[in-house]
Design an enzyme around this catalytic site. Structure first.
Site, PDB file in Angstrom:
ATOM      1  N   LEU A 268       0.845  -1.195   0.000  1.00 56.49           N
ATOM      2  CA  LEU A 268       0.000   0.000   0.000  1.00 56.49           C
ATOM      3  C   LEU A 268       0.882   1.247   0.000  1.00 56.49           C
ATOM      4  O   LEU A 268       1.982   1.242   0.554  1.00 56.49           O
ATOM      5  CB  LEU A 268      -0.910   0.034   1.236  1.00 56.49           C
ATOM      6  N   ASP A 269       0.378   2.333  -0.614  1.00 54.58           N
ATOM      7  CA  ASP A 269       1.068   3.615  -0.559  1.00 54.58           C
ATOM      8  C   ASP A 269       1.226   4.064   0.892  1.00 54.58           C
ATOM      9  O   ASP A 269       0.454   3.654   1.772  1.00 54.58           O
ATOM     10  CB  ASP A 269       0.281   4.694  -1.299  1.00 54.58           C
ATOM     11  N   ARG A 270       2.179   4.939   1.123  1.00 57.98           N
ATOM     12  CA  ARG A 270       2.436   5.429   2.486  1.00 57.98           C
ATOM     13  C   ARG A 270       1.175   5.973   3.146  1.00 57.98           C
ATOM     14  O   ARG A 270       0.890   5.684   4.312  1.00 57.98           O
ATOM     15  CB  ARG A 270       3.508   6.523   2.434  1.00 57.98           C
TER      16      ARG A 270
ATOM     17  N   THR B 134      -1.985   5.453   2.339  1.00 56.32           N
ATOM     18  CA  THR B 134      -3.157   4.573   2.259  1.00 56.32           C
ATOM     19  C   THR B 134      -3.117   3.627   3.450  1.00 56.32           C
ATOM     20  O   THR B 134      -2.070   3.066   3.769  1.00 56.32           O
ATOM     21  CB  THR B 134      -3.163   3.771   0.947  1.00 56.32           C
TER      22      THR B 134
ATOM     23  N   ARG C 296      -6.159   6.134  -7.135  1.00 57.06           N
ATOM     24  CA  ARG C 296      -5.951   7.578  -7.094  1.00 57.06           C
ATOM     25  C   ARG C 296      -6.005   8.185  -8.490  1.00 57.06           C
ATOM     26  O   ARG C 296      -6.627   9.233  -8.710  1.00 57.06           O
ATOM     27  CB  ARG C 296      -4.619   7.876  -6.410  1.00 57.06           C
TER      28      ARG C 296
END
Length: 299
Positions: free
Chosen positions: A138-140, A142, A236
């Site tokens: 996961l993105d930072r 998220t 996103r």
């Protein structure tokens, strides 16, 4: 607490492999990659009915074949003590509920802690002889569920079936969406002159996202999403393309929201087949409590 001082797997040999070699069995039945086979040959241990054997030895129907995998090298990740929300763990997999603001892996300069660093500290404390194998990242900014393989063999089996790992999300986007549900089928490519940002582009990689409205708010829409592909920043980019950027996602056109760190995107469901038992697993997670600020906004 799961205690695991070694990775060990045992199979019962069927009549189909009577008279065939251990090597054949491991490559065909156990689905060993050539890399894992080499690691076992160089540093592991192979037992038949409790007795150590060579990989060229022949099997008999009914034999119990056991492989003890070698201890794993941990590379450049430094362990760091930090909070971990482990929602499921067994000898093969971990599922962690990651908070927003924590990167999954260390940045290039190792200047900030990461989920991988916290996990490695957890492994060291429990004397797990493995490194960290993240399957779904996961993105930072998220939050939500991440699947982690406990050891190399589990990681190999999961990545072979990665298309069968389903990730579902909840998100809050700006504005009121008109379509109740739909499918976004737009290719995604890297932005020119950027190593981070992505965009919808004809020459991009195929990318598909399903969405459905959960509820309408005054200035936002609460939605559920399912990824049919796994591109970087997929949700996103797709929501920004529809002119409904994620709340708080300033990289893709969203406005900051007081009390919300980063974008309002949360992986709330993981569905996968367990690499060893083959049982279908379902893990769920509630969105962050900070999202209550949106629920208080009436349509």
């Amino acid at each position: 607490m799961t205690t695991l001082t070694e990775a060990r797997k045992t199979w019962r040999v069927s009549h189909a492999f009577h008279g065939r070699s251990i090597k054949d069995f491991l490559l065909e039945v156990a689905e060993f990659s050539r890399q894992i086979y080499k690691k076992v040959r160089m540093g592991g241990q192979v037992l038949v009915n409790g007795e150590e054997c060579e990989l060229r030895d022949l099997l008999r129907a009914g034999d119990l074949l056991t492989v003890i995998f070698p201890e794993e090298e941990r590379g450049r990740i430094d362990p760091a003590e930090g909070p971990l929300a482990i929602v499921y763990e067994d000898e093969d997999v971990l599922v962690v509920d990651k908070p927003s603001g924590l990167p999954a892996v260390p940045p290039f300069d190792h200047s900030t802690p990461s989920l991988a660093s916290y996990l490695l500290h957890y492994y060291v404390q429990r004397k797990y002889p493995f490194t960290v194998h993240i399957v779904t990242r996961l993105d930072r900014d998220t939050s939500g569920l991440m699947l982690v393989a406990k050891h190399t063999y589990s990681h190999m089996l999961l990545t072979k079936e990665l298309k069968k790992v389903e990730r579902r999300y909840q998100a809050i986007v700006e504005g009121n969406m008109e379509l109740e549900k739909g499918k976004i089928d737009e290719p995604i490519a890297r932005e020119v002159d950027s190593i981070i940002k992505r965009k919808v582009a004809e020459d991009g990689r195929p990318s598909q996202t399903l969405f459905q409205i959960e509820k309408q708010l005054k200035d936002y829409t609460w939605i559920r999403l399912q990824l049919l592909t796994g591109r970087t920043h997929q949700v996103r980019v797709h929501m920004s393309y529809l002119d409904h950027p994620l709340a708080g996602d300033t990289l893709y056109g969203g406005k900051e929201v007081e009390g919300i760190a980063g974008q309002a995107l949360h992986c709330d469901q993981l569905h996968f087949f367990h690499p060893w038992t083959k049982k279908r697993m379902t893990i769920v997670s509630d969105p962050p409590a900070a999202w209550n600020v949106f629920s208080e906004i009436k349509a």
